[in-house]
Design a protein around this motif. Structure first.
Motif, PDB file in Angstrom:
ATOM      1  N   HIS A 129       0.849  -1.193   0.000  1.00 18.20           N
ATOM      2  CA  HIS A 129       0.000   0.000   0.000  1.00 18.20           C
ATOM      3  C   HIS A 129       0.890   1.251   0.000  1.00 18.20           C
ATOM      4  N   PRO A 130       0.549   2.263  -0.793  1.00 19.74           N
ATOM      5  CA  PRO A 130       1.405   3.460  -0.880  1.00 19.74           C
ATOM      6  C   PRO A 130       1.722   4.091   0.475  1.00 19.74           C
ATOM      7  N   ASN A 131       0.749   4.117   1.375  1.00 23.05           N
ATOM      8  CA  ASN A 131       1.009   4.728   2.684  1.00 23.05           C
ATOM      9  C   ASN A 131       1.926   3.859   3.538  1.00 23.05           C
ATOM     10  N   HIS A 132       1.771   2.530   3.442  1.00 25.53           N
ATOM     11  CA  HIS A 132       2.662   1.630   4.167  1.00 25.53           C
ATOM     12  C   HIS A 132       4.083   1.741   3.609  1.00 25.53           C
ATOM     13  N   ARG A 133       4.177   1.818   2.282  1.00 30.87           N
ATOM     14  CA  ARG A 133       5.490   1.978   1.649  1.00 30.87           C
ATOM     15  C   ARG A 133       6.145   3.281   2.103  1.00 30.87           C
ATOM     16  N   LEU A 134       5.375   4.347   2.133  1.00 31.85           N
ATOM     17  CA  LEU A 134       5.923   5.642   2.543  1.00 31.85           C
ATOM     18  C   LEU A 134       6.360   5.604   4.005  1.00 31.85           C
ATOM     19  N   HIS A 135       5.604   4.889   4.846  1.00 32.35           N
ATOM     20  CA  HIS A 135       5.965   4.770   6.258  1.00 32.35           C
ATOM     21  C   HIS A 135       7.294   4.025   6.419  1.00 32.35           C
ATOM     22  N   LEU A 136       7.482   2.919   5.700  1.00 33.07           N
ATOM     23  CA  LEU A 136       8.726   2.158   5.789  1.00 33.07           C
ATOM     24  C   LEU A 136       9.904   2.957   5.244  1.00 33.07           C
ATOM     25  N   MET A 137       9.661   3.674   4.155  1.00 29.07           N
ATOM     26  CA  MET A 137      10.726   4.525   3.610  1.00 29.07           C
ATOM     27  C   MET A 137      11.130   5.587   4.625  1.00 29.07           C
ATOM     28  N   GLY A 138      10.151   6.165   5.325  1.00 31.04           N
ATOM     29  CA  GLY A 138      10.474   7.168   6.332  1.00 31.04           C
ATOM     30  C   GLY A 138      11.304   6.595   7.469  1.00 31.04           C
ATOM     31  N   ASP A 139      11.007   5.335   7.871  1.00 29.85           N
ATOM     32  CA  ASP A 139      11.788   4.707   8.939  1.00 29.85           C
ATOM     33  C   ASP A 139      13.234   4.471   8.499  1.00 29.85           C
ATOM     34  N   VAL A 140      13.413   3.931   7.302  1.00 25.79           N
ATOM     35  CA  VAL A 140      14.771   3.622   6.830  1.00 25.79           C
ATOM     36  C   VAL A 140      15.569   4.896   6.589  1.00 25.79           C
ATOM     37  N   VAL A 141      14.950   5.886   5.964  1.00 23.72           N
ATOM     38  CA  VAL A 141      15.648   7.152   5.711  1.00 23.72           C
ATOM     39  C   VAL A 141      15.994   7.831   7.032  1.00 23.72           C
ATOM     40  N   GLY A 142      15.088   7.764   8.017  1.00 20.48           N
ATOM     41  CA  GLY A 142      15.382   8.354   9.321  1.00 20.48           C
ATOM     42  C   GLY A 142      16.571   7.685   9.996  1.00 20.48           C
ATOM     43  N   LEU A 143      16.657   6.349   9.918  1.00 17.71           N
ATOM     44  CA  LEU A 143      17.804   5.646  10.502  1.00 17.71           C
ATOM     45  C   LEU A 143      19.089   5.974   9.748  1.00 17.71           C
ATOM     46  N   LEU A 144      18.995   6.112   8.437  1.00 17.99           N
ATOM     47  CA  LEU A 144      20.184   6.479   7.661  1.00 17.99           C
ATOM     48  C   LEU A 144      20.668   7.882   8.021  1.00 17.99           C
ATOM     49  N   ARG A 145      19.740   8.777   8.322  1.00 18.49           N
ATOM     50  CA  ARG A 145      20.152  10.118   8.756  1.00 18.49           C
ATOM     51  C   ARG A 145      20.909  10.042  10.079  1.00 18.49           C
ATOM     52  N   LEU A 146      20.411   9.212  11.022  1.00 21.99           N
ATOM     53  CA  LEU A 146      21.113   9.052  12.294  1.00 21.99           C
ATOM     54  C   LEU A 146      22.473   8.388  12.096  1.00 21.99           C
ATOM     55  N   ALA A 147      22.520   7.403  11.182  1.00 21.96           N
ATOM     56  CA  ALA A 147      23.791   6.742  10.899  1.00 21.96           C
ATOM     57  C   ALA A 147      24.784   7.709  10.277  1.00 21.96           C
ATOM     58  N   ASP A 148      24.303   8.561   9.388  1.00 19.60           N
ATOM     59  CA  ASP A 148      25.182   9.547   8.751  1.00 19.60           C
ATOM     60  C   ASP A 148      25.699  10.546   9.780  1.00 19.60           C
ATOM     61  N   ALA A 149      24.809  10.929  10.747  1.00 17.85           N
ATOM     62  CA  ALA A 149      25.249  11.863  11.787  1.00 17.85           C
ATOM     63  C   ALA A 149      26.215  11.193  12.755  1.00 17.85           C
TER      64      ALA A 149
END
Length: 607
Positions: A129-149
């Motif tokens: 589902h597009p909203n579920h996909r967007l939610h998972l993308m937000g989780d992974v991108v958020g963790l990548l931001r923390l990893a980059d920091a």
């Protein structure tokens, strides 16, 4: 500062104290990252996050574990256990994507834009589902931001810029959560009030027994332990003695612990009834009800009181107040006063300021646990059914929508009055635009369209006073609709009279082409914008009204309504009430005494 100044006073708090030496989180973080498994405590709940099942890619797994650990610390984005678990599940989903596509990615330094966008495309192709996909993308991108920091310089410049946004593919508007029907709401209120009455009776009938038997002595000792400590565990020697004595005496021990503690404290099942009543009566969010404090009632006066509550989603304006009725247990204020009274003992033992403290699973707690199974049991015990005749599926978040829908109908859809606790835009989009209110909206549109049609087709009615003004005034000030004021004397003298009215355009009828004679029946004048009704036509209208009423005796109801219903409505409710009683009496006399002077079609003469 005085309350009259318009500036709200800050909420009184307590002096905060901090330890002089805070432990260094570095060693704990190093252990957690190395083990890929660690415990977290968020919002009063504890769980274990486990990333040990991530296959291969040890360096990348270490980076994600470090980011997840940081997200679960104070100030991190994972404010609840549920959010932290969702982040861990997103990591596992990302690993499945890497394995399914055969990606050679092994470390954070190898991460590029293609891998991130590929994860988005892979989930879209899998039918998520597009909203579920967007939610998972937000989780992974958020963790990548923390990893980059946490590991600056590991990601390339292009990959770091890619983390500025979540996805190029937007989600879809979510389906609005619907309200319960009035029938279901009434049943929920009745069941909840029955439970509240049972709780009141339970607290009144706290056992005070004389020591006659061994079981009585053991029960007295057990209740004394509850009063002293707050609860008694099922593993305690005293409780096991009581259990064995009751079992030997042939008494049922089912739910013994809850029955004993229920005379002193609220139980988890009691919260279901309290939450349902409070939400349906006040419209408060369930999360706000759960976090109410024991001092939530403020400023009682004239049968009303303010409820102070916290709405965490309202950034920078979390603390709000709602004015509600106050009195007996049937009012929101009275219900909260009962809850404050019932939870006083538990709050004293826990030294807690939370209102809803209760006994559950062998201990006292002020954290509202998940209630899915408790809700199902509550619905089953009360035998509640939905509109489809099946067992009701109780969703607590729909109760606020139900309250709002009832308030919307009560206010007639006036958004300024309807929007309580949020903006007009939120009220319209999230609480008014729901399936339960669709019949109301459709009926309003239909009524507005009928009003527009009636206004467009309604003839012009002129009383004797209006006729005198129209004859004496200039053409621009006659008060007649545009197009009628060109030859007022001819229109009002009778030269342009037709069946039931004077006609300002017999050959420019709205029901025919320009230049053709009006083709409608003679009572069509009552639906024509060219028609002008004066006292001169009242005798004809009276005679036609008598004819229409007589036709009810010889025609079926459907046929009469189809042929004469609208004409009868026009005459009875829109035309005759505009004339004085003297004008109507004169018209009745003329209609009765001079029938040859009134023109009626042949079908009227045959009646």
């Amino acid at each position: 500062m005085s309350g009259k100044s318009g500036v709200s006073q800050p909420r009184p708090g307590r002096r905060a104290s901090f330890p002089e030496h805070l432990p260094d989180p570095g060693p704990a973080a190093a252990i957690a990252i190395a083990a890929r498994r660690f415990d977290i405590t968020l919002a009063g709940r504890t769980t274990t996050l486990d990333l040990t099942r991530l296959p291969g890619r040890a360096s990348l797994a270490r980076s994600f574990t470090q980011a997840l650990w940081q997200a679960c610390q104070v100030g991190g984005p994972a404010g609840t256990v549920r959010t932290a678990t969702s982040l861990a599940e997103a990591v596992y989903r990302f690993w499945r994507y890497l394995d399914a596509t055969g990606s050679p990615l092994q470390a954070l330094v190898e991460m590029d834009v293609a891998v991130i966008d590929g994860f988005d495309a892979w989930m879209e192709e899998s039918g998520l589902h597009p909203n579920h996909r967007l939610h998972l993308m937000g989780d992974v991108v958020g963790l990548l931001r923390l990893a980059d920091a946490g590991e600056p310089g590991r990601l390339s410049e292009e990959a770091s810029r890619r983390l500025f946004y979540v996805s190029m593919h937007p989600g879809v508007p979510p389906r609005p959560r619907d309200a319960y029907s009035d029938h279901v709401a009434v049943a929920l209120k009745a069941a909840a009030r029955a439970d509240v009455a049972a709780i009141m009776q339970r607290f009144r009938s706290a056992p005070v027994k004389k020591c006659k038997t061994r079981i009585d002595r053991l029960e007295i000792d057990a209740f004394a332990e509850i009063d002293r400590v707050g609860f008694i565990t099922c593993k305690s020697f005293l409780f096991r003695q009581l259990y064995a004595a009751r079992d030997f005496g042939g008494f049922s021990n089912e739910g013994l612990s809850d029955r004993m503690h229920g005379t002193r404290h609220l139980l988890l099942g009691d919260l279901v009834a309290l939450f349902i009543l409070l939400s349906l009566e006040t419209g408060l969010e369930i999360e706000a009800i759960k976090s109410l404090r024991a001092d939530c009632l403020k400023n009682p006066s004239s049968g009303y009181v303010e409820i102070e509550y916290c709405k965490r989603r309202a950034r920078h304006a979390e603390w709000k107040r709602l004015r509600v009725r106050d009195g007996g247990s049937g009012t929101p204020g009275g219900l909260l006063r009962l809850a404050i009274q019932w939870t006083a003992t538990a709050r004293r033992h826990l030294r807690s300021e939370q209102l809803f403290t209760y006994f559950c699973r062998g201990r006292l707690t002020d954290v509202v646990l998940p209630m899915q199974s408790t809700r199902r049991i509550w619905i089953r015990d009360h035998g509640l059914q939905g509109d489809d005749g099946k067992r009701l599926k109780l969703c607590l978040s729909r109760l606020r929508k139900t309250h709002k829908a009832a308030w919307y109908r009560k206010t007639g859809g006036q958004l300024r009055r309807f929007a309580v606790g949020h903006t007009v835009e939120v009220a319209a989009n999230h609480y008014a635009d729901i399936p339960a209110l669709r019949p109301t909206h459709e009926a309003t549109i239909a009524e507005a369209m009928m009003d527009a049609v009636e206004d467009a087709l309604r003839p012009t009615v002129l009383t004797p006073e209006a006729v005198a003004v129209a004859l004496a005034a200039p053409p621009a000030q006659t008060g007649l609709p545009e197009g009628m004021a060109t030859d007022v004397p001819a229109l009002l003298s009778g030269k342009q009279d037709v069946w039931l009215a004077s006609c300002s355009g017999f050959y420019s009828s709205p029901f025919a082409k320009s230049g053709e004679a009006c083709p409608v029946p003679f009572w069509g004048c009552l639906e024509c914008r060219n028609g002008v009704i004066t006292t001169r036509k009242l005798p004809a209208i009276m005679a036609f009204l008598d004819f229409v009423v007589d036709q009810r005796k010889v025609m079926t109801k459907a046929d009469w309504q189809s042929k004469f219903g609208l004409a009868h409505h026009r005459i009875d409710t829109q035309i005759l009430p505009q004339f004085s009683e003297a004008d109507l009496e004169t018209a009745r006399s003329l209609a009765a005494g001079q029938p040859p002077q009134i023109y009626l079609p042949p079908e009227a003469g045959l009646a």
